[in-house]
Design an enzyme around this catalytic site. Structure first.
Site, mmCIF file in Angstrom:
data_model
loop_
_atom_site.group_PDB
_atom_site.id
_atom_site.type_symbol
_atom_site.label_atom_id
_atom_site.label_comp_id
_atom_site.label_asym_id
_atom_site.label_seq_id
_atom_site.Cartn_x
_atom_site.Cartn_y
_atom_site.Cartn_z
ATOM 1 N N ASP A 118 0.838 -1.198 0.000
ATOM 2 C CA ASP A 118 0.000 0.000 0.000
ATOM 3 C C ASP A 118 0.874 1.251 0.000
ATOM 4 O O ASP A 118 1.557 1.543 0.980
ATOM 5 C CB ASP A 118 -0.918 0.004 1.222
ATOM 6 C CG ASP A 118 -1.887 1.178 1.229
ATOM 7 O OD1 ASP A 118 -2.032 1.823 0.175
ATOM 8 O OD2 ASP A 118 -2.491 1.440 2.279
ATOM 9 N N ASP A 329 -2.226 5.934 -5.990
ATOM 10 C CA ASP A 329 -2.564 4.962 -4.949
ATOM 11 C C ASP A 329 -2.505 3.537 -5.485
ATOM 12 O O ASP A 329 -3.380 3.105 -6.236
ATOM 13 C CB ASP A 329 -3.960 5.280 -4.409
ATOM 14 C CG ASP A 329 -4.318 4.461 -3.174
ATOM 15 O OD1 ASP A 329 -3.541 3.565 -2.807
ATOM 16 O OD2 ASP A 329 -5.386 4.720 -2.585
#
Length: 515
Positions: A118, A329
């Site tokens: 992430d 992201d």
């Protein structure tokens, strides 16, 4: 005189064969719904209902997960090299989103963990001395390929150390009763009461890099000390198969793995993610990208990877007043634009599709269609400064093809705010370089194969210490060549000489010089 001449000749040879100290560590990416991902992790709650890849249900599941992620607060409080298991990453999971995972080894003896990746958070946490964690038993995960999930126990690792509240990286220090207490951590998410909490510990992350001559020499290992979240208690999505074996934050925070590796002088302060068309890919720590890549600067916004888009173009036609900032992201499946910009882009794409908009049950995208043939539409181009352009060659996504009909959508939604976000669907086919050293995003076309990034010879098998307080205080990690220098001219020459010829020894010297 002869000795001095020999030394000068030795230095000249060293200069002629100059190589960078930092290694490149990689790991292959695998999408959670890929065939390999399915074989790696399935929870009993959804093992019988996994969607067919690239089916309508498949994209519905990813879109639902994105809408949940859009509501998350991903601001976690709290190279180059690759994981010792290799550069490969896999993808598996549930409706949390399009998460990619990679195997890492931690502690002594080393224990393997399949952690989610992430770029929007910082901390690496793993299930540890669990009070409330996702099930890791083989009965819960119906198909785990060759490896089971593991739980970390610091007391079983001879290299683990307590991480105290007195350390500058302990953001929870104000709530500690004593600076000699072990530092607690909590990562909270807005959606679904999702969180991970526990205590911070220091231990070894096992990494590796391939030698120059892969046919003659074996890969070399590196042991790097990092800070790990001993995740005793998870909640929300973390209990339903989302990152059951932990999550590696790749953000800009000082507690992230890239930060530790670069500040210790083990790698350049950069990493790359590559996503191929088969839902797999690779991660490379320390990768600065090819010299011909395009790039744009990051905005220093809340320690996130945010870029500034100057204009959105459809084909060669650029739309007016379409500048915005976007979060890059890696944990998000699809792309989101500010409302006004989203509308302009969608209307222009719709004009090229030239058919009636329809809707499909369970699909949240607004611009969907059903025709006998998928139309060809121009590429979407995101323009950045200095004429750099990120090209989205395939803006549409096919949901289903049945009985001579094609169902497809424009997989973009309104973010509902001033910021947008670039998701993985539009990163496919690119090697995305997160250059933290120069605070810029780089990209270049790639098939995500083993990139020919030549690491230096030599290795270090002994653990590299955690970066000192002085190293942690640097706003940007210096390169290993600079880290090894001292104010003394003679010391600088020695470090320079050692860097080229005995880089494994210099790794230790670079760290010890700050102790």
């Amino acid at each position: 005189m002869a000795l001095q001449s020999a030394f000068l000749l030795f230095c000249a040879l060293a200069l002629a064969t100059e190589e960078t100290l930092a290694s490149v560590f990689s790991s292959r990416l695998i999408h959670r719904f890929s065939d390999e991902g399915r074989a790696s992790i399935k929870t009993s709650t959804w093992s019988d209902s996994l969607p067919e890849k690239r089916s309508l249900e498949y994209y519905q599941l990813l879109a639902r997960s994105d809408s949940r992620r859009q509501r998350m607060n991903l601001g976690a409080k709290f190279q180059s090299l690759v994981p010792s298991e290799g550069s490969k990453t896999i993808s598996s999971g549930n409706d949390y989103g399009w998460l990619h995972y990679t195997w890492i080894d931690i502690g002594t003896p080393n224990v393997s963990f399949l952690v989610a990746l992430d770029s929007a958070s910082d901390l690496l946490w793993i299930p540890c001395n669990c009070v409330q964690c996702a099930s890791l038993t083989s009965t819960y995960y119906s198909s785990l390929a060759a490896k089971d999930m593991n739980e970390y126990n610091p007391s079983s690792s001879s290299t683990s150390k307590v991480f105290l509240c007195s350390h500058k990286l302990c953001d929870s220090a104000p709530v500690c009763v004593s600076p000699k207490e072990q530092c607690p951590y909590t990562v909270n998410y807005v959606s679904g009461n999702t969180s991970s909490s526990g205590l911070l510990v220091e231990d070894i992350l096992h990494l590796t890099y391939n030698p120059k001559n892969r046919l003659m020499d074996a890969p070399s290992s590196v042991k790097a000390r990092i800070v790990i979240g001993c995740g005793k208690k998870q909640s929300g999505d973390y209990l339903t198969g989302v990152a059951p074996d932990g999550l590696m934050g790749l953000g800009l925070g000082d507690i992230s793995v890239p930060s530790f590796l670069s500040k210790a002088g083990l790698m350049r302060n950069s990493f790359s993610l590559c996503f191929d068309e088969e839902d797999s890919g690779r991660i490379y720590f320390g990768d600065m990208g090819p010299s011909m890549q395009q790039s744009t600067q990051f905005f220093p916004t809340d320690n996130k990877y945010v870029v500034g888009v100057e204009a959105c173009c459809i084909g060669n036609s650029c739309l007016k007043q379409t500048s915005f900032r976007a979060l890059v992201d890696s944990g998000q499946s699809f792309t989101y634009l500010p409302e006004e910009i989203y509308r302009k882009v969608a209307v222009e794409i719709d004009r090229h599709v030239n058919t009636t908009i329809t809707s499909f049950e369970g699909v949240e995208w607004e611009y969907c269609y059903e025709t006998s043939v998928e139309p060809k539409v121009p590429a979407i181009k995101l323009k950045f400064s200095h004429n750099n352009t990120f090209v989205i060659h395939k803006p549409l996504i096919v949901l289903q093809q049945t009985q001579g009909l094609v169902k497809f959508c424009l997989p973009i939604s309104s973010s509902g705010q001033e910021f947008g976000s670039i998701g993985q669907n539009y990163m496919r086919g690119y090697r995305m370089v997160f250059d933290r050293e120069n605070m810029k995003l780089g990209w270049s076309a790639s098939k995500c194969e083993e990139d020919k990034i030549m690491p230096p010879p030599g290795s270090t098998s002994s653990p590299n210490p955690l970066p000192t307080e002085e190293q942690q205080s640097r706003s940007h990690a210096v390169s290993p060549a600079i880290a090894g220098k001292t104010p003394s001219k003679s010391s600088s020459s020695c470090s320079f000489f050692s860097l080229r010829l005995f880089n494994s020894l210099l790794l230790l010297h670079c760290v010890v010089s700050y102790m």
